[in-house]
Design a protein around this motif. Structure first.
Motif, PDB file in Angstrom:
ATOM      1  N   SER A   1      -9.068  -6.980  -7.605  1.00 23.75           N
ATOM      2  CA  SER A   1     -10.121  -7.549  -6.765  1.00 23.75           C
ATOM      3  C   SER A   1     -10.328  -9.037  -6.998  1.00 23.75           C
ATOM      4  N   ALA A   2      -9.658  -9.592  -8.011  1.00 26.14           N
ATOM      5  CA  ALA A   2      -9.837 -11.010  -8.337  1.00 26.14           C
ATOM      6  C   ALA A   2      -8.771 -11.900  -7.715  1.00 26.14           C
ATOM      7  N   PHE A   3      -7.801 -11.314  -7.007  1.00 28.25           N
ATOM      8  CA  PHE A   3      -6.661 -12.100  -6.521  1.00 28.25           C
ATOM      9  C   PHE A   3      -6.310 -11.726  -5.081  1.00 28.25           C
TER      10      PHE A   3
ATOM     11  N   GLU B   1      -7.220 -11.107   0.615  1.00 29.45           N
ATOM     12  CA  GLU B   1      -7.743 -12.033  -0.384  1.00 29.45           C
ATOM     13  C   GLU B   1      -8.935 -11.421  -1.113  1.00 29.45           C
ATOM     14  N   LYS B   2      -8.773 -11.201  -2.411  1.00 33.70           N
ATOM     15  CA  LYS B   2      -9.828 -10.645  -3.265  1.00 33.70           C
ATOM     16  C   LYS B   2     -10.502  -9.426  -2.620  1.00 33.70           C
TER      17      LYS B   2
END
Length: 240
Positions: free
Chosen positions: A140-142, A158-159
């Motif tokens: 979820s961070a990338f 994206e994320k």
């Protein structure tokens, strides 16, 4: 061969370390962070690099690199505000010209004996865009790529709150010069940025996007204190 290193931004995740200096000038073990992407680009045959950074920090990069014995000619461009990774393509339009190029984020470190060979091969065989993916425990961070059994990209998000895979798209992108025109068509996202994921989606729609999945490397997004320390410790262990 041409390369662009994006070394701008405010580095807020690394405050207070980055209140007075760019995060890409911070040490990762025994070298400034930006040395690692420069070395990667030099190893694959890039001999011209455009460094994009803030008005405050750009003179520091010039001073750092002017007397180093790189086999590279450096160019510099100011990014006045952190408006997203894809803005680097617009800022680099004159530098890019009609040539293919490779874009790297200055805080992405890939440590591998074979990775540079894979990047060089991808550059030689690129006819649109090539991105690189690696499995992550924090999707979820990338930017996340969903692929089929043949490593063909199905979707990119994206994320994402609900990731369709755990394959993070790391900060190394190979593009033909269509990327500049694609970037000019973008509108800012909800974050107020021109998203590089939207560029990759345009190539995906044209069926000219390739993904190389990395299996034999360590990847560090050194934008946080924890990852900066982990990268330095890992490089130190290799050095010893």
């Amino acid at each position: 061969m041409k390369g662009i290193i994006l070394a701008g931004g405010n580095g807020t995740r690394l405050h207070p370390l980055t209140k007075v200096i760019s995060k890409h000038l911070l040490p990762v073990y025994d070298k400034p962070m930006i040395y690692y992407p420069i070395q990667t680009l030099e190893d694959i045959g890039v001999n011209e690099i455009l460094i994009i950074s803030t008005e405050r920090d750009l003179p520091l990069y010039q001073k750092l690199l002017e007397n180093e014995e790189w086999g590279i000619k450096f160019y510099y461009k100011v990014q006045k505000e952190p408006k997203g990774i894809a803005e680097a393509l617009i800022l680099g339009e004159e530098f890019i010209g009609k040539d293919p190029f490779i874009l790297m984020l200055g805080d992405n470190l890939v440590i591998s004996d074979s990775f540079n060979k894979h990047v060089k091969q991808a550059f030689s065989n690129n006819d649109g865009a090539t991105i690189f993916g690696i499995e992550t425990n924090n999707p979820s961070a990338f930017g996340i790529a969903e692929i089929d059994g043949d490593n063909k990209v199905i979707s990119i998000d994206e994320k994402p709150a609900n990731p369709k895979s755990n394959i993070a798209v790391i900060g190394i992108y190979i593009y033909n010069n269509n990327a500049v025109n694609y970037a000019k068509q973008l509108k800012p996202s909800k974050r107020g940025e021109l998203e590089i994921t939207d560029i990759n989606k345009m190539y995906l729609e044209q069926q000219t996007l390739k993904l190389f999945k990395i299996e034999d490397a360590r990847w560090f997004d050194t934008g946080t204190i924890e990852n900066l320390y982990e990268a330095a410790s890992y490089i130190k262990s290799l050095d010893k």
